[in-house]
Design an enzyme around this catalytic site. Sequence first.
Site, short mmCIF file in Angstrom:
data_model
loop_
_atom_site.label_atom_id
_atom_site.label_comp_id
_atom_site.label_asym_id
_atom_site.label_seq_id
_atom_site.Cartn_x
_atom_site.Cartn_y
_atom_site.Cartn_z
N GLU A 473 0.84 -1.20 0.00
CA GLU A 473 0.00 0.00 0.00
C GLU A 473 0.87 1.25 0.00
OE1 GLU A 473 -2.96 2.19 3.23
OE2 GLU A 473 -2.55 0.06 3.43
N ASP A 546 -1.72 -1.80 5.63
CA ASP A 546 -1.57 -1.33 7.00
C ASP A 546 -2.54 -2.05 7.92
OD1 ASP A 546 0.31 0.41 6.09
OD2 ASP A 546 -0.99 2.18 6.07
N ASP A 548 -4.82 -1.18 9.91
CA ASP A 548 -5.87 -0.29 10.37
C ASP A 548 -7.11 -0.50 9.52
OD1 ASP A 548 -5.22 0.82 7.95
OD2 ASP A 548 -4.37 2.67 8.76
N ASP A 550 -8.48 1.34 7.14
CA ASP A 550 -8.24 1.58 5.71
C ASP A 550 -7.48 0.42 5.09
OD1 ASP A 550 -9.57 4.00 5.50
OD2 ASP A 550 -7.82 5.17 6.12
#
Length: 694
Positions: A473, A546, A548, A550
């Site tokens: 990402e 990541d 998280d 998102d």
Amino acid sequence: MSSDYSARHLSVLEGLEAVRKRPGMYIGSTDARGLMHCLWEIIDNSVDEALAGHGSEIEVILHDDGSVEVRDRGRGVPVDVEPKTGLSGVEVVYTKLHAGGKFGSGSYAASGGLHGVGASVVNALSERLDVEVDRGGKTWAMSFHRGEPGRFADPAGTEPSPSAPFAPFEEASELRVVGKVAKGVTGTRVRYWADSQIFTKGAAFQLDELIGRARQTAFLVPGLGITVLDRRGEEPEEHRFRYDGGISEFVEHLATDGPVTDVWRLTGDGRFTETVPVLSEGGAMVPTEVERHCHVDIALRWGTGYDTVFRSFVNIIATPKGGTHQAGFEQGLLKFIRAQVEQNARRLKVGTDKVEKDDALAGLTAVLTVRLAEPQFEGQTKEVLGTPAVRSIVASVVTKSLGERFASTKRDDKAQTALVLDKVVAEMKARISARTHKETQRRKNALETSSLPAKLADCRSTDVAQSELFIVEGDSALGTAKLARDSEHQALLPIRGKILNVQKASVADMLGNAECAAIIQTIGAGSGRTFDITQARYGKVIIMSDADVDGAHIRTLLLTLFFRYMRPMIEEGRVFAAVPPLHRVIVQNPGSKPNDVIYTYSEAELAGVLADVKRRGRKYQDPIQRYKGLGEMDADQLATTTMDRSHRTLRRVNVADAEQAGRVFELLMGNEVAPRKEFIVESANGLSRDRIDA
């Protein structure tokens, strides 16, 4: 086991002893799959009664002690004495291999039970099996321990248990009367405890599989009500199925794409003769020609997608690996569609190219059922039909019924048949174009340099099995990953944030999207129907986003792309998700000794680590580092935790149930907003706030 057997039953149990020694021969395996197969054997006996017109309710109960019970309102297992053995009908059915009412005696016109081994095999592989039969105004009962009839001494006021003291019958078996029922009330109740000596540790009844099979059976036998009751949890869970529309409703349930046609029903009959051995009065097996009747019932519809969903059944027994009936269906359909395309060649603008099977089946959802007496299956698991004559009968029914539909003068029929031909020809042209494009691309790649994406940091190795593609990402994570990777085997492809949601987008939009096109181009095996996994350039594809919300969304969007356009990669277990850490704890050591570094992957794990450090009287550096993204790690940290094969953790992405996964993807990522909103509202109460990374 033999020490528990009395001499009187040695002859009866000789066959069952073989079942216990070679259970895989009868039920396929001794894990959860074999456990479920035993349950299907008992359920199918009840369904055969319903097929014969006796009883319209079946109940399956999963008890909290690991046992399972099947109840029906059929005719009940015969309780009178079978003259050849001198045993009651109940004892014959549950202790004798190849014994039952499905060997052409006239009790069943068409049934799933064929070999007469189902109930006796389940009995042999059960630590305890109890049978109750309502028949003749009485309730009769008999119990078995690993196939041997006898009596369990259950303490008064307690539930029956396989651990209760057991005493085998010595002189003569007893089919005892335990109650009375009203006149005309009949039925059978079977409860059994699977034998832990046979089945692997941890094997358990799979509720989802049971519900799916119960729903499927209810579709196949219109008017039959099937209830599944799971009492294993704190709260009993009940599921009830009943469908009066039969396989037409089944097709609507299976179809996930938009309709091109309504659900069409194709029905017909055929007769054939086959030579079977028949026992003569003198006791010899005499080859005899018998006439068989085969009924064919098919429901199908074409949709806007390109996936084929096909289910075939023989006497409501699923045949997942096909057989002569499926071959006849495909043969009849292809022959008919080819003839129609040739007749309409000018309107459809086709040249000399021939329609192939995949063209005709693209977007087709179909359920095929055939019913006949004594079908020939390959093995007791009944996954493949082998009766040769069924092929031509099914092909004839398909050709005749479709001919009537295509010759219809009704406006709807004319419009839908024209759309079917347009779709088939469009699939044929797409296949030919894709093949031409692939051949052109291969020649071009052989002569010119490879047209791989500019941002791809490829690996040096050409060994597909050892190579890995990391989809990372963002460019910041790419820079760190380049320093952390093993460049011999690990390639990197960065994507810019959230890619296109391909569940909503058209194929053209997907191919026009730079990120999707780069991923497909990098893997190098095509997409959709033309995807060829043997051409894939990497043995593993690892999504590294990541840790998280998102990152989870990006991972979901990427998995949607793989599931819809490169599904074989997931089916073969070649798609993984990296598991980066959330925290970095530095535990201080006294003196000049280097500090210890501990990575944790959840808040609960962090709390446990900190408590352990305090308990040992150690100190840690505060504040603890919390990684919000991969870009916050340096190369050594990323290599150690996420990319180094000897230390990292990967999660393999599996599709245990492709249909269920497809429905979930459509619900969460598709065009229909209302079902998604309803799902979010209903699920909100069940979501713990601690699980939200905010």
